[in-house]
Design a protein around this motif. Structure first.
Motif, PDB file in Angstrom:
ATOM      1  N   TYR A 127       2.201  12.926   2.354  1.00  0.00           N
ATOM      2  CA  TYR A 127       3.301  12.110   1.845  1.00  0.00           C
ATOM      3  C   TYR A 127       4.646  12.795   2.070  1.00  0.00           C
ATOM      4  O   TYR A 127       5.647  12.137   2.404  1.00  0.00           O
ATOM      5  N   VAL A 148      -5.379   5.601   1.215  1.00  0.00           N
ATOM      6  CA  VAL A 148      -4.161   6.093   0.571  1.00  0.00           C
ATOM      7  C   VAL A 148      -4.575   7.029  -0.555  1.00  0.00           C
ATOM      8  O   VAL A 148      -5.263   6.609  -1.505  1.00  0.00           O
ATOM      9  N   TYR A 199      -1.914   9.858   3.757  1.00  0.00           N
ATOM     10  CA  TYR A 199      -2.556   8.685   4.372  1.00  0.00           C
ATOM     11  C   TYR A 199      -3.525   9.118   5.468  1.00  0.00           C
ATOM     12  O   TYR A 199      -3.281  10.086   6.206  1.00  0.00           O
ATOM     13  N   TRP A 210       0.776  -1.236   0.000  1.00  0.00           N
ATOM     14  CA  TRP A 210       0.000   0.000   0.000  1.00  0.00           C
ATOM     15  C   TRP A 210       0.812   1.294   0.000  1.00  0.00           C
ATOM     16  O   TRP A 210       0.278   2.369  -0.323  1.00  0.00           O
ATOM     17  N   GLU A 211       2.079   1.252   0.342  1.00  0.00           N
ATOM     18  CA  GLU A 211       2.862   2.481   0.465  1.00  0.00           C
ATOM     19  C   GLU A 211       3.111   3.103  -0.913  1.00  0.00           C
ATOM     20  O   GLU A 211       3.499   2.410  -1.862  1.00  0.00           O
ATOM     21  N   MET A 212       2.894   4.426  -1.016  1.00  0.00           N
ATOM     22  CA  MET A 212       3.056   5.116  -2.303  1.00  0.00           C
ATOM     23  C   MET A 212       4.530   5.256  -2.691  1.00  0.00           C
ATOM     24  O   MET A 212       5.393   5.450  -1.834  1.00  0.00           O
TER      25      MET A 212
END
Length: 564
Positions: A538, A402, A387, A369-371
């Motif tokens: 972010y 997200v 987030y 899931w992390e951008m």
């Protein structure tokens, strides 16, 4: 005093049995004399039906001068060990008579009811056999299923021994006796055991000696129709309620399985969710161990017990735990072992985790899931990527939101992730294929008694078009369903400076006044719950250490709230 002759129909086993009694005056008005002609008619009617119920006539007196003369041999023993009535010259004569059918019936009286036959009953049952209306097994069923035998309250041991004597013409062998006791202990009825004896080869041979056609038993009770079904239900009573079943309950559940009204899972659910089971007030540990015993037929292993108890402590319902067991392959296999269909539809369950496990699961699956830097590049500047957490289905455990960079003006795409079964899984939007959130709020609709997420959105196409919309977002399982409620469009694609306005309620185009009335009515019927949620941009997140990211996620978890 008055001496009267009466016809007494007893137990469906003897036809009109004449009783001569000296009655006190108070009893003379309680019984109606039956003429000789009616006695004969009663005998004939009984011989035709062979299914009369016991009519017990009790004569109460207050004096010592009551005398009742009958052919019945009293059994003064109160023990469960039954002794066969001694053969009299009369029964010996019957067995040695020229009428083998009559001798067969007399034998049933002696070995099953432990008494000599009354003449009228002997005649009635003999006529039934000779007329061909019933055969040996069905006639024997009338004796075994009679109130007269039931009232003797035989133990299982004594009952089985009596069947051996009656149907096999021998004493029970110890291995056979033990086997039949085990059948009764498994929940099957005494009449089920009777059928095993009555339809045996040994009883066929006994019938042949008397020139009788054996035939078959005829059991009507649902509990006697399917051995596997009855054993399964009996097991549910013992494992979940801690008791043996009552006949009505056993027949009711058996009927539901026989006619397909319920499957094994639904029957087990009925027991676990019953008031009787709930009234036991089991601890979480005892509840889980009961599920292991009742649905897996084994003791809980330490690791499994701890895992299921942890789910309960995390706020999951006991019903959801039941489904976790009932929809497993282990229970399906157990149900199949009783001859039941184990191919039922599973009930979707998403288990909540405690906060610490939830956060750790997110950290362990950051790659999901992390951008990336490119996903977070925001050229438009309208919405910050980052987030947050929102409990989209209001089950007490939030979902991770997200928000990457938008692709066009006022476009705010989001990806929603659910934590379940130690995995992080995406939640899809069934309406548009992608999720979007701009101005999300949680309302309570009092008329419909439900909470609903409403997102107000603004989209532009340069300076030539503006679109405002309101949609409801409903999350269920791993999907989000959107329903457009209102849309307003302002357009000037001809670049004339003259805008055209369009109004929609759902997909239906309406006038501005209709739109305004519906819009105002919609929101006036709902209460804003003042939902709050945290947000980590972010540009801040990318500079966090691993431990700081874990702390940030924990904070987001706590920051989601709304007024109930």
């Amino acid at each position: 005093m008055k001496k009267i002759r009466y016809a007494l129909l007893t137990g469906g086993l003897s036809a009109a049995m004449v009783i001569t009694a000296v009655l006190p005056a108070c009893a003379e008005e309680t019984m109606v004399p039956l003429p000789e002609t009616e006695i004969a008619e009663s005998e004939q009617q009984f011989a035709e039906t062979a299914v009369e119920e016991i009519v017990e006539t009790l004569i109460e007196t207050e004096s010592n001068n009551e005398i009742v003369e009958t052919e019945v041999i009293e059994d003064s023993s109160e023990t469960e060990t039954e002794s066969v009535v001694e053969e009299t010259e009369e029964t010996k004569a019957l067995e040695e008579s020229q009428d083998p059918v009559e001798a067969f019936v007399a034998r049933l009286y002696k070995v099953i009811l432990n008494r000599n036959p009354d003449p009228s009953g002997l005649k009635a049952w003999t006529n039934v056999l000779k007329s061909g209306k019933e055969q040996g097994a069905k006639v024997a069923q009338g004796f075994v299923d009679s109130d007269e035998l039931k009232n003797r309250n035989l133990s299982d041991d004594a009952y089985i021994r009596a069947l051996y004597k009656a149907f096999f013409d021998r004493e029970a062998d110890e291995s056979g006796l033990a086997a039949w006791k085990k059948v009764l202990d498994s929940g099957l009825s005494r009449m089920h055991v009777f059928r095993g004896f009555a339809e045996s080869d040994e009883f066929t041979q006994v019938c042949s000696r008397y020139g009788i056609v054996r035939g078959f038993a005829d059991l009507k009770a649902p509990m006697d129709q399917n051995e596997g079904i009855t054993k399964f239900i009996y097991r549910c009573y013992v494992e979940f309620l801690g008791r043996k079943p009552d006949a009505d309950g056993l027949n009711s559940w058996a009927s539901q399985l026989l006619n397909g009204q319920n499957n094994a899972k639904e029957v087990a659910y009925g027991f676990v969710m019953s008031n009787e089971f709930q009234g036991k007030k089991l601890s979480d540990s005892d509840y889980v161990q009961t599920m292991y015993q009742g649905l897996f037929d084994r003791n809980a292993d330490g690791e499994g017990l701890a895992a299921w108890v942890a789910k309960l402590e995390a706020g999951n319902s006991r019903e959801s735990i039941f489904y976790g067991f009932a929809d497993s392959q282990e229970f399906r296999k157990l149900a199949s072992s009783f001859g039941l269909n184990g191919d039922w539809t599973g009930t979707p369950v998403i288990y909540k985790m405690d906060k610490e496990a939830f956060i750790q699961c997110l950290m362990d699956n950051r790659s999901t899931w992390e951008m990336s830097k490119s996903e977070a590049t925001n050229y438009s500047g309208y919405f910050d990527p980052g987030y947050s957490m929102v409990d989209m289905d209001l089950d007490g455990q939030p979902e991770l939101i997200v928000a990457p960079a938008g692709g066009s003006m006022h476009n705010a795409p989001v990806m929603i992730y659910r934590v379940q079964d130690n995995k992080v899984v995406p939640i899809k939007n069934t309406s548009s294929g992608g999720n979007e959130m701009q101005d999300l709020a949680l309302y309570y609709n009092s008329a419909e008694n439900r909470y609903v997420y409403v997102d107000k959105r603004l989209h532009r196409s340069g300076v030539y078009a503006l679109y405002e919309s309101v949609c409801e977002m409903n999350c269920s399982g791993n999907v989000v369903n959107e329903e457009g409620k209102f849309e307003y469009a302002k357009e000037d694609f001809g670049r004339t400076g003259n805008y055209t306005y369009s109004y929609y309620i759902g997909t239906q185009k309406v006038s501005q006044s209709q739109y305004d009335n519906a819009y105002n009515s919609y929101f006036s019927g709902m209460r804003n719950t003042n939902m709050k949620r945290g947000f980590v941009p972010y540009k801040t997140w990318k500079n966090y250490s691993v431990s700081s990211k874990k702390t940030a996620l924990s904070k987001l978890y706590d920051e989601f709230s709304y007024q109930k």
